[in-house]
Design an enzyme around this catalytic site. Structure first.
Site, PDB file in Angstrom:
ATOM      1  N   HIS A 241      17.898  -7.329  -1.437  1.00  0.00           N
ATOM      2  CA  HIS A 241      18.476  -8.039  -0.286  1.00  0.00           C
ATOM      3  C   HIS A 241      17.480  -8.372   0.827  1.00  0.00           C
ATOM      4  O   HIS A 241      17.220  -9.522   1.146  1.00  0.00           O
ATOM      5  CB  HIS A 241      19.589  -7.186   0.344  1.00  0.00           C
ATOM      6  CG  HIS A 241      20.647  -6.747  -0.602  1.00  0.00           C
ATOM      7  ND1 HIS A 241      21.621  -7.593  -1.073  1.00  0.00           N
ATOM      8  CD2 HIS A 241      20.907  -5.543  -1.175  1.00  0.00           C
ATOM      9  CE1 HIS A 241      22.430  -6.939  -1.881  1.00  0.00           C
ATOM     10  NE2 HIS A 241      22.025  -5.689  -1.964  1.00  0.00           N
TER      11      HIS A 241
HETATM   12  C1  BDR Z   1      22.461  -4.503   2.817  1.00  0.00           C
HETATM   13  O1  BDR Z   1      23.008  -3.185   2.900  1.00  0.00           O
HETATM   14  C2  BDR Z   1      22.001  -2.216   2.760  1.00  0.00           C
HETATM   15  O2  BDR Z   1      22.406  -1.228   1.873  1.00  0.00           O
HETATM   16  C3  BDR Z   1      20.761  -2.934   2.300  1.00  0.00           C
HETATM   17  O3  BDR Z   1      19.613  -2.336   2.874  1.00  0.00           O
HETATM   18  C4  BDR Z   1      20.958  -4.345   2.811  1.00  0.00           C
HETATM   19  O4  BDR Z   1      20.473  -4.495   4.123  1.00  0.00           O
HETATM   20  C5  BDR Z   1      23.047  -5.190   1.601  1.00  0.00           C
HETATM   21  O5  BDR Z   1      24.431  -5.282   1.713  1.00  0.00           O
END
Ligand code: BDR
Ligand code: CA
Length: 315
Positions: A241
């Site tokens: 992400h």
């Molecule tokens: C987001 O949630 C976190 O767990 C990850 O770091 C990312 O920023 C994805 O939904």
């Protein structure tokens, strides 16, 4: 050269985003890292930020601890994805560097006040608590922000923590609502795009074989957190992400999106934290301003080429 503040809750994918930024000094100057409670509590996200700087040997980048809980709600964390430390994978030594005394929110305010208007980009990679708190505490800074490029939200891909909400928005929907209404230029890298950049076995082999220590550490982080998503989605690899934010700043041509009206659900029990995007423009611009550049597509191979090349420059 762009000045950026990374606001983050590391998190292995946050860590890779930070390393990508630190490995790109010709384009990005990381003027500070502010930490927030999210994937794990604040004491751990802050400790992790320090460890990540040491992996990159960029120990002069200042780290400021920010908010330890959402504006109005109890903290929700994600140890089930990131592990008890938030950075499970290869164990890293206790950091030698320390955080700065100033609160993360005050660092954001001070930096925006002291620099020329519209010269600082905020890069939130976690819940938006620090950013919203800065806007509440010092509304004069809102006009000084050049842009906000954030990881969060989802529309066609819907939720990863509830059926309709993405984690970062869900943890602090009230903060997200304040940020979305702020009038600042916002680019959102939602699940719709991050779910296209999967950590496939082939791509991870390239990380492991970079020939540096950072590559090995990154590969160990990914092997840990991808297990959860691989089981959930039945995919080869997991979404990476947060590095999408930094990759967008470095190579926007890899991404495609459109300006939409985007609002955050803060009331409903069923859809709390949903990011409601008017993708098809069914509302009037007069009543529903196009407040967010919503990114929906990415050249995934181009993204991994960029990541691999830059991460190879680390120690
Ligand atoms: C987001 O949630 C976190 O767990 C990850 O770091 C990312 O920023 C994805 O939904
Ligand atoms: Ca994150």
């Amino acid at each position: 050269m762009k000045k950026i503040i990374i606001d983050t809750d590391p998190g292995q994918d946050d860590a890779i985003a930070i390393l990508l930024a630190l490995a790109s000094p010709n384009e990005l100057e990381v003027i500070g890292i502010t930490t927030v409670a999210g994937n794990v509590p604040l004491n751990l996200t802050t400790l992790n930020a320090l460890k990540i700087l040491e992996v990159a040997d960029k120990v002069n980048v200042p780290v400021f601890a920010g908010c330890d809980r959402p504006l109005r709600r109890k903290l929700v964390t994600a140890e089930h994805v990131h592990g008890a430390t938030g950075l499970n994978g290869k164990q890293l030594p206790a950091p030698k560097i320390a955080i700065k005394e100033q609160h993360g929110v005050d660092f954001i305010i001070k930096s925006l006040r002291e620099n020329e208007s519209e010269t600082i980009t905020l890069c939130p990679l976690g819940p938006l608590t620090n950013i919203a708190s800065a806007m509440i505490k010092a509304p004069d800074i809102i006009d000084k922000i050049e842009q906000i490029v954030l990881m969060g939200g989802a529309y066609f891909e819907v939720g990863n923590v509830t059926p309709t909400a993405e984690f970062n928005i869900y943890v602090d929907p009230d903060a997200a609502d304040i940020v979305m209404r702020s009038g600042v230029a916002i680019t959102m890298l939602p699940l719709d795009v991050t779910h296209q950049v999967l950590t496939t076995e082939k791509r991870m082999k390239r990380f492991a074989n970079l020939g540096n220590e950072a590559g090995k550490i990154i590969a160990s982080w990914v092997s840990f957190f991808e297990i959860f998503d691989e089981e959930k989605y039945g995919s080869d690899g997991a979404p990476l992400h947060d590095p999408c934010v930094i990759a967008y700043l470095l190579k926007p041509e890899l991404f495609k999106g459109r300006k939409v009206n985007l609002q955050i659900e803060t009331q409903s029990k069923l859809t709390l934290g949903m990011s409601v995007a008017d993708y098809w423009g069914v509302t009037s611009e007069k009543t529903h301003p196009r407040n967010v550049m919503f990114i929906r597509d990415v050249n995934a191979n181009g993204f991994y080429d960029l990541l691999t090349k830059r991460l190879a420059l680390l120690p």
